[in-house]
Every structure is written in structure tokens, then in C-alpha cells.
Write a protein that holds these residues in place. Structure first.
Motif, PDB file in Angstrom:
ATOM      1  N   ALA A  11     -11.968  -0.041   5.563  1.00  0.00           N
ATOM      2  CA  ALA A  11     -11.979  -0.291   4.366  1.00  0.00           C
ATOM      3  C   ALA A  11     -11.044   0.336   3.536  1.00  0.00           C
ATOM      4  CB  ALA A  11     -13.233   0.190   3.467  1.00  0.00           C
ATOM      5  N   ILE A  12     -10.357   1.483   3.941  1.00  0.00           N
ATOM      6  CA  ILE A  12      -9.362   1.887   3.095  1.00  0.00           C
ATOM      7  C   ILE A  12      -7.997   1.109   3.504  1.00  0.00           C
ATOM      8  CG2 ILE A  12      -7.839   4.064   3.456  1.00  0.00           C
ATOM      9  CD1 ILE A  12      -9.956   5.675   3.911  1.00  0.00           C
ATOM     10  N   SER A  13      -8.075   0.731   4.863  1.00  0.00           N
ATOM     11  CA  SER A  13      -6.638  -0.081   5.131  1.00  0.00           C
ATOM     12  C   SER A  13      -6.741  -1.628   4.421  1.00  0.00           C
ATOM     13  CB  SER A  13      -6.658  -0.489   6.652  1.00  0.00           C
ATOM     14  OG  SER A  13      -6.722   0.650   7.335  1.00  0.00           O
ATOM     15  N   VAL A  14      -7.979  -2.212   4.118  1.00  0.00           N
ATOM     16  CA  VAL A  14      -8.016  -3.315   3.467  1.00  0.00           C
ATOM     17  C   VAL A  14      -7.577  -3.012   1.961  1.00  0.00           C
ATOM     18  CG1 VAL A  14      -9.584  -5.014   2.166  1.00  0.00           C
ATOM     19  CG2 VAL A  14      -9.618  -4.360   4.828  1.00  0.00           C
ATOM     20  N   ALA A  15      -7.771  -1.953   1.415  1.00  0.00           N
ATOM     21  CA  ALA A  15      -7.619  -1.419  -0.156  1.00  0.00           C
ATOM     22  C   ALA A  15      -6.202  -1.413  -0.151  1.00  0.00           C
ATOM     23  CB  ALA A  15      -8.479  -0.346  -0.515  1.00  0.00           C
ATOM     24  N   ARG A  16      -5.586  -0.712   0.857  1.00  0.00           N
ATOM     25  CA  ARG A  16      -4.054  -0.099   0.713  1.00  0.00           C
ATOM     26  C   ARG A  16      -3.225  -1.803   1.102  1.00  0.00           C
ATOM     27  NH1 ARG A  16      -2.279   4.927   1.143  1.00  0.00           N
ATOM     28  NH2 ARG A  16      -0.661   4.212   2.198  1.00  0.00           N
ATOM     29  N   SER A  17      -3.935  -2.655   1.683  1.00  0.00           N
ATOM     30  CA  SER A  17      -3.015  -3.842   2.035  1.00  0.00           C
ATOM     31  C   SER A  17      -2.443  -4.781   0.620  1.00  0.00           C
ATOM     32  CB  SER A  17      -3.852  -5.075   2.844  1.00  0.00           C
ATOM     33  OG  SER A  17      -5.099  -5.179   1.864  1.00  0.00           O
ATOM     34  N   ASN A  18      -3.074  -4.293  -0.552  1.00  0.00           N
ATOM     35  CA  ASN A  18      -2.623  -4.642  -1.819  1.00  0.00           C
ATOM     36  C   ASN A  18      -1.109  -4.412  -2.031  1.00  0.00           C
ATOM     37  OD1 ASN A  18      -4.987  -6.380  -2.429  1.00  0.00           O
ATOM     38  ND2 ASN A  18      -5.877  -4.507  -3.155  1.00  0.00           N
ATOM     39  N   TRP A  19      -0.816  -2.942  -1.544  1.00  0.00           N
ATOM     40  CA  TRP A  19       0.574  -2.438  -1.820  1.00  0.00           C
ATOM     41  C   TRP A  19       1.483  -2.986  -0.555  1.00  0.00           C
ATOM     42  CZ3 TRP A  19      -2.229   2.496  -2.425  1.00  0.00           C
ATOM     43  CH2 TRP A  19      -2.785   2.701  -3.670  1.00  0.00           C
ATOM     44  N   THR A  20       0.996  -3.679   0.288  1.00  0.00           N
ATOM     45  CA  THR A  20       2.041  -4.361   1.384  1.00  0.00           C
ATOM     46  C   THR A  20       3.029  -5.320   0.831  1.00  0.00           C
ATOM     47  OG1 THR A  20       0.224  -3.845   2.942  1.00  0.00           O
ATOM     48  CG2 THR A  20       1.949  -5.248   3.612  1.00  0.00           C
ATOM     49  N   PRO A  21       4.399  -5.049   1.201  1.00  0.00           N
ATOM     50  CA  PRO A  21       5.141  -6.005   0.967  1.00  0.00           C
ATOM     51  C   PRO A  21       4.911  -7.490   1.290  1.00  0.00           C
ATOM     52  CG  PRO A  21       6.097  -4.161   1.729  1.00  0.00           C
ATOM     53  CD  PRO A  21       4.710  -4.022   1.935  1.00  0.00           C
ATOM     54  N   ALA A  22       4.993  -8.469   0.442  1.00  0.00           N
ATOM     55  CA  ALA A  22       5.091 -10.034   0.970  1.00  0.00           C
ATOM     56  C   ALA A  22       6.128 -10.762   1.048  1.00  0.00           C
ATOM     57  CB  ALA A  22       3.730 -10.491  -0.079  1.00  0.00           C
ATOM     58  N   LEU A  23       6.184 -11.477   2.015  1.00  0.00           N
ATOM     59  CA  LEU A  23       7.459 -12.557   2.066  1.00  0.00           C
ATOM     60  C   LEU A  23       6.917 -13.679   1.474  1.00  0.00           C
ATOM     61  CD1 LEU A  23       8.714 -11.602   5.561  1.00  0.00           C
ATOM     62  CD2 LEU A  23       9.955 -10.766   3.338  1.00  0.00           C
ATOM     63  N   PHE A  24       7.869 -14.345   0.758  1.00  0.00           N
ATOM     64  CA  PHE A  24       7.445 -15.914   0.254  1.00  0.00           C
ATOM     65  C   PHE A  24       8.872 -16.735   0.546  1.00  0.00           C
ATOM     66  CE2 PHE A  24       9.431 -13.295  -3.498  1.00  0.00           C
ATOM     67  CZ  PHE A  24      10.331 -14.468  -3.791  1.00  0.00           C
ATOM     68  N   SER A  25       8.569 -17.957   0.791  1.00  0.00           N
ATOM     69  CA  SER A  25       9.716 -18.884   0.576  1.00  0.00           C
ATOM     70  C   SER A  25       9.228 -20.225   0.425  1.00  0.00           C
ATOM     71  CB  SER A  25      10.294 -18.855   2.173  1.00  0.00           C
ATOM     72  OG  SER A  25       9.247 -19.268   3.203  1.00  0.00           O
ATOM     73  N   LEU A  43      11.025 -11.331  -1.467  1.00  0.00           N
ATOM     74  CA  LEU A  43      10.255 -10.243  -1.058  1.00  0.00           C
ATOM     75  C   LEU A  43       9.653  -9.766  -2.348  1.00  0.00           C
ATOM     76  CD1 LEU A  43       9.009  -8.303   1.005  1.00  0.00           C
ATOM     77  CD2 LEU A  43      11.062  -6.695   0.381  1.00  0.00           C
ATOM     78  N   GLN A  44       8.209  -9.593  -2.496  1.00  0.00           N
ATOM     79  CA  GLN A  44       7.583  -8.873  -3.659  1.00  0.00           C
ATOM     80  C   GLN A  44       6.392  -7.893  -3.140  1.00  0.00           C
ATOM     81  OE1 GLN A  44       5.865 -12.127  -5.704  1.00  0.00           O
ATOM     82  NE2 GLN A  44       4.251 -12.774  -4.136  1.00  0.00           N
ATOM     83  N   GLN A  45       6.380  -6.683  -4.014  1.00  0.00           N
ATOM     84  CA  GLN A  45       5.345  -5.768  -3.732  1.00  0.00           C
ATOM     85  C   GLN A  45       4.786  -5.130  -4.930  1.00  0.00           C
ATOM     86  OE1 GLN A  45       7.280  -2.517  -1.692  1.00  0.00           O
ATOM     87  NE2 GLN A  45       5.152  -1.645  -1.133  1.00  0.00           N
ATOM     88  N   GLN A  46       3.515  -4.916  -4.877  1.00  0.00           N
ATOM     89  CA  GLN A  46       2.874  -4.207  -5.920  1.00  0.00           C
ATOM     90  C   GLN A  46       3.004  -2.719  -5.716  1.00  0.00           C
ATOM     91  OE1 GLN A  46       1.458  -5.755  -8.711  1.00  0.00           O
ATOM     92  NE2 GLN A  46       0.880  -3.942  -9.576  1.00  0.00           N
ATOM     93  N   LEU A  47       3.493  -1.722  -6.429  1.00  0.00           N
ATOM     94  CA  LEU A  47       3.838  -0.425  -6.081  1.00  0.00           C
ATOM     95  C   LEU A  47       2.543   0.327  -6.235  1.00  0.00           C
ATOM     96  CD1 LEU A  47       7.304  -0.011  -7.792  1.00  0.00           C
ATOM     97  CD2 LEU A  47       6.864  -0.481  -5.524  1.00  0.00           C
TER      98      LEU A  47
END
Length: 264
Positions: A89-103, A135-139
Motif C-alpha cells: 500500500a505504501i508503494s502504491v501511494a508513493r507511485s504517484n511521485w514516480t517520473p512518467a515518460l510520455f511521447s 518526462l514529467q513528475q509530481q514532486l
């Protein structure tokens, strides 16, 4: 009364001692066997105890009993899984801060007839190909976010007066957004992470509590069984004393120093 740490779990019951409750723990770790009741009449001189039946005997210490209980307890096995679930559950919550690639890639073709003699062709055709990667990320602090991107474009035309054909373009950019007050102290993602961490701590406390309670119950049952075995030994000694007293009183009756009613 001295109690040994390792003991035999084979006991017998006598008529002078009531049935002692034997606590069996650790999924059959200790096996208790009972002997037949005493035979004989009150008028006999002695009461004989039959030999105890032989069977498998396993000696365990209190630490071994606790270890077997902790290993085979199903409730504890379930409680051990809960901290792992909370980690996920902690890993799922922290995944919102994972950098995301887009193209993305987009192509466009357009043909229009010319309206004057300087159009460069009878039918003017323009083809455009654009691509983007970034690349985009929520800090995890202050509610800020950033976006880094790279845009490419290629344009071809059928116009004979065009200086460059095809035309190429490329753009590299970086955007950073930091709200002044909104989500500065707390936001939904940080709240979810904090709640998941607290649930993880609660699951650890519950697991330790279950282990402590199980250990306490096993130790109590262990020493209750030790007490029952030694209490049975004391009752047997009392029975032997009673038998000796019965023999002495019967001898007194035979020589006339005691009335037969006193024996009864």
C-alpha cells in the motif's frame, strides 16, 4: 518441589486423585496417556497399581514448545502477511511521485488548389510530421511538478517557391510549476502515504501483540502441565501412605487394639 525443564508427558490417574487437566499445545507436541483405575476392595490389605502402558515419549523444553506454537499458529501466519500488504500500500501511494515518460507522433497532409499564378503549383500540398517526447513528475514536497519535453517537426510542400523543402524544427523545453499556497503543507498523495505508514506501524504492533499473547498462553499451559504431573506424583505418594496406614490399622484390628469400624 523441583520442576525439571524437560519432562515426560506420560502420566497415570489413580482413584485417590481426580482427573488432572492436561494442556496439550504445539499441534500434538505433548502426548498424555492415562492408566486404568485402581482395582481391589476395601477389605484387601493393599491396593495394587497396574503397570503403565508403554508408548512414544517426547521430551520438549519450554522454548521448544513456544517455537512450535509460533510456527504452527494459523492466526500468526495471517498476521505476518498484513505488514507485507501494508508495504504494498505504501508503494502504491508513493507511485504517484514516480517520473512518467510520455511521447506522441502526429502526421498531417493537406492539399488545396492554388488561387493565383504565384501559388507555385496547380495544387498545393503540405505534409507535416511532428513528434514529442518528455518526462514529467509530481514532486513529494510543496505540491510542485515539472515537465521536460523535446519537440521535433518536419514539413514538406509542393510549392516550388519554397526556400527550404523540407523544413525541420526542434524544440527543447523545461517547465516547473510551484503553487504558492495550494497543497504546500499537505496534499492527497502525501496524506495517503502517511496513512499507509501508520497502518504499517499498526500491523507491526498487532503482530507483536499476537506473538506475545501466544507465547504467554503456551508458557502458562506448559507450567500448568508441569504442575499437573507433579501434583499427580504427590497424590500417588499420598495413596501409598494411605495404603500403609490401612495395612497398619488392619494389623491393629487383627491383634485387637483397634475396632474394625475404625478401618471403615
Amino acid at each position: 518441589m523441583r520442576v525439571e525443564k524437560c519432562f515426560s508427558a506420560r502420566i497415570g490417574l489413580t482413584a485417590a486423585a481426580t482427573a488432572a487437566t492436561l494442556f496439550v499445545f504445539g499441534a500434538g507436541a505433548v502426548r498424555a496417556q492415562t492408566a486404568p483405575t485402581i482395582s481391589g476392595a476395601a477389605s484387601s490389605a493393599t491396593v495394587a497399581l497396574p503397570a503403565q502402558p508403554q508408548g512414544p515419549v517426547r521430551r520438549i523444553s519450554i522454548n521448544e514448545a513456544v517455537a512450535m506454537a509460533l510456527e504452527q499458529n494459523i492466526d500468526l501466519q495471517v498476521d505476518r502477511i498484513d505488514p507485507q500488504v501494508q508495504d504494498l500500500a505504501i508503494s502504491v501511494a508513493r507511485s504517484n511521485w514516480t517520473p512518467a515518460l510520455f511521447s506522441n507522433v502526429r502526421t498531417q497532409s493537406q492539399s488545396n488548389p492554388t488561387t493565383d499564378i504565384f501559388g507555385g503549383a496547380a495544387s498545393l500540398t503540405n505534409e507535416t510530421l511532428t513528434s514529442q517526447a518528455g518526462l514529467q513528475q509530481q514532486l513529494p514536497w510543496g505540491g510542485g511538478n515539472y515537465t521536460a519535453f523535446w519537440n521535433n517537426g518536419r514539413t514538406t510542400t509542393s510549392n516550388i517557391f519554397s526556400t527550404f523543402n523540407p523544413q525541420l524544427s526542434s524544440t527543447l523545453g523545461f517547465n516547473y510549476t510551484q503553487p504558492l499556497l495550494r497543497n504546500f503543507k499537505i496534499d492527497a498523495t502525501r496524506q495517503q502515504v502517511l496513512v499507509s505508514r501508520k497502518n504499517r506501524e499498526i500491523s507491526d504492533v498487532q503482530l507483536n501483540q499476537s506473538i506475545t499473547i501466544t507465547t504467554r498462553n503456551v508458557k502458562n499451559a506448559y507450567w500448568d502441565l508441569v504442575f499437573a504431573i507433579n501434583n499427580l506424583a504427590v497424590q500417588r505418594q499420598s495413596l501409598q501412605l494411605a495404603q500403609q496406614s490401612f495395612r497398619d490399622n488392619r494389623a491393629r484390628v487383627e491383634i485387637g487394639t483397634m475396632a474394625p469400624l475404625d478401618i471403615v
